[in-house]
Design an enzyme around this catalytic site. Structure first.
Site, PDB file in Angstrom:
ATOM      1  N   HIS A 125     -12.671  47.849 -19.893  1.00  0.00           N
ATOM      2  CA  HIS A 125     -11.253  48.034 -19.576  1.00  0.00           C
ATOM      3  C   HIS A 125     -11.105  48.435 -18.112  1.00  0.00           C
ATOM      4  O   HIS A 125     -11.499  49.524 -17.710  1.00  0.00           O
ATOM      5  CB  HIS A 125     -10.610  49.101 -20.472  1.00  0.00           C
ATOM      6  N   GLY A 148       5.677  40.981 -13.708  1.00  0.00           N
ATOM      7  CA  GLY A 148       5.838  40.710 -15.136  1.00  0.00           C
ATOM      8  C   GLY A 148       4.588  41.015 -15.934  1.00  0.00           C
ATOM      9  O   GLY A 148       4.381  40.461 -17.017  1.00  0.00           O
ATOM     10  N   HIS A 195      -4.769  45.861 -18.990  1.00  0.00           N
ATOM     11  CA  HIS A 195      -6.201  45.550 -18.862  1.00  0.00           C
ATOM     12  C   HIS A 195      -6.312  44.350 -17.911  1.00  0.00           C
ATOM     13  O   HIS A 195      -5.809  43.266 -18.220  1.00  0.00           O
ATOM     14  CB  HIS A 195      -6.735  45.216 -20.267  1.00  0.00           C
ATOM     15  N   HIS A 210      -6.809  41.107 -15.894  1.00  0.00           N
ATOM     16  CA  HIS A 210      -7.167  39.773 -16.388  1.00  0.00           C
ATOM     17  C   HIS A 210      -6.645  38.717 -15.429  1.00  0.00           C
ATOM     18  O   HIS A 210      -5.658  38.924 -14.740  1.00  0.00           O
ATOM     19  CB  HIS A 210      -6.601  39.532 -17.791  1.00  0.00           C
ATOM     20  N   HIS A 247      -5.215  34.749 -15.162  1.00  0.00           N
ATOM     21  CA  HIS A 247      -4.714  33.577 -15.889  1.00  0.00           C
ATOM     22  C   HIS A 247      -5.262  32.339 -15.188  1.00  0.00           C
ATOM     23  O   HIS A 247      -5.149  32.222 -13.957  1.00  0.00           O
ATOM     24  CB  HIS A 247      -3.187  33.501 -15.821  1.00  0.00           C
TER      25      HIS A 247
HETATM   26  P1  AMP Z   1       0.251  39.563 -18.185  1.00  0.00           P
HETATM   27  O1  AMP Z   1       1.743  39.356 -18.178  1.00  0.00           O
HETATM   28  O2  AMP Z   1      -0.395  39.090 -16.911  1.00  0.00           O
HETATM   29  O3  AMP Z   1      -0.121  40.965 -18.554  1.00  0.00           O
HETATM   30  O4  AMP Z   1      -0.309  38.570 -19.281  1.00  0.00           O
HETATM   31  C1  AMP Z   1      -0.614  38.947 -20.586  1.00  0.00           C
HETATM   32  C2  AMP Z   1      -0.869  37.665 -21.343  1.00  0.00           C
HETATM   33  O5  AMP Z   1      -1.554  37.965 -22.547  1.00  0.00           O
HETATM   34  C3  AMP Z   1       0.395  36.896 -21.743  1.00  0.00           C
HETATM   35  O6  AMP Z   1       0.349  35.585 -21.179  1.00  0.00           O
HETATM   36  C4  AMP Z   1       0.335  36.861 -23.267  1.00  0.00           C
HETATM   37  O7  AMP Z   1       0.807  35.641 -23.797  1.00  0.00           O
HETATM   38  C5  AMP Z   1      -1.147  37.059 -23.537  1.00  0.00           C
HETATM   39  N1  AMP Z   1      -1.493  37.649 -24.832  1.00  0.00           N
HETATM   40  C6  AMP Z   1      -0.950  38.749 -25.406  1.00  0.00           C
HETATM   41  N2  AMP Z   1      -1.552  39.002 -26.578  1.00  0.00           N
HETATM   42  C7  AMP Z   1      -2.503  38.045 -26.750  1.00  0.00           C
HETATM   43  C8  AMP Z   1      -3.461  37.751 -27.766  1.00  0.00           C
HETATM   44  N3  AMP Z   1      -3.576  38.504 -28.859  1.00  0.00           N
HETATM   45  N4  AMP Z   1      -4.269  36.671 -27.604  1.00  0.00           N
HETATM   46  C9  AMP Z   1      -4.163  35.896 -26.507  1.00  0.00           C
HETATM   47  N5  AMP Z   1      -3.286  36.113 -25.507  1.00  0.00           N
HETATM   48  C10 AMP Z   1      -2.464  37.178 -25.627  1.00  0.00           C
END
Ligand code: AMP
Length: 114
Positions: free
Chosen positions: A47, A94, A99, A101, A103
């Site tokens: 994390h 947004g 955690h 990550h 995209h």
């Molecule tokens: P962020 O807005 O950058 O924090 O992106 C979080 C992303 O996590 C969003 O695009 C969500 O659709 C995705 N997300 C949330 N829960 C899950 C999950 N259980 N499995 C896969 N993606 C998820």
């Protein structure tokens, strides 16, 4: 592992996910709510919070998330057509989940900032 963190639960296998790639440091999964035909999240297993909070060792792991993107792109067969990487930090970006990550978006024309 941080309590109540969705991505920590995915790393631990408590919440199911569609895994695209995994090694000892990261897991790459399909986004549950894709905004492009290919939408993969590259998630450090540890994390990590916001970039300004990371120590040197953690920053290396964040860098590794970028390093591994061609492997993920190749696995999704979009390496040659191109892809976009997005890293949301904070409210105006947004960011939903704290955690860290990446995209990885691909599979359609992504020109422009939208
Ligand atoms: P962020 O807005 O950058 O924090 O992106 C979080 C992303 O996590 C969003 O695009 C969500 O659709 C995705 N997300 C949330 N829960 C899950 C999950 N259980 N499995 C896969 N993606 C998820």
């Amino acid at each position: 592992m941080k309590k109540d963190c969705v991505f920590c639960k995915i790393v631990a296998g408590v919440i199911p996910s569609q895994t695209v790639y995994e090694d000892d440091k990261v897991i790459a999964i399909s986004d549950i709510n894709p905004v492009a035909p290919v939408h993969v999240l590259i998630i450090p297993k540890k994390h990590l919070g916001k970039l300004e909070m990371l120590n040197e060792e953690e920053m290396e792991v964040a860098g590794y998330c970028f390093q591994i993107t061609p492997v993920v792109a190749r696995a999704k067969k979009i390496l040659n057509e191109g892809y976009r990487l997005v890293l949301n930090q904070g409210e105006n970006a947004g960011q939903e989940l704290d955690h860290l990550h990446l995209h990885l978006l691909a599979g359609r024309n992504l020109e422009g900032m939208g």
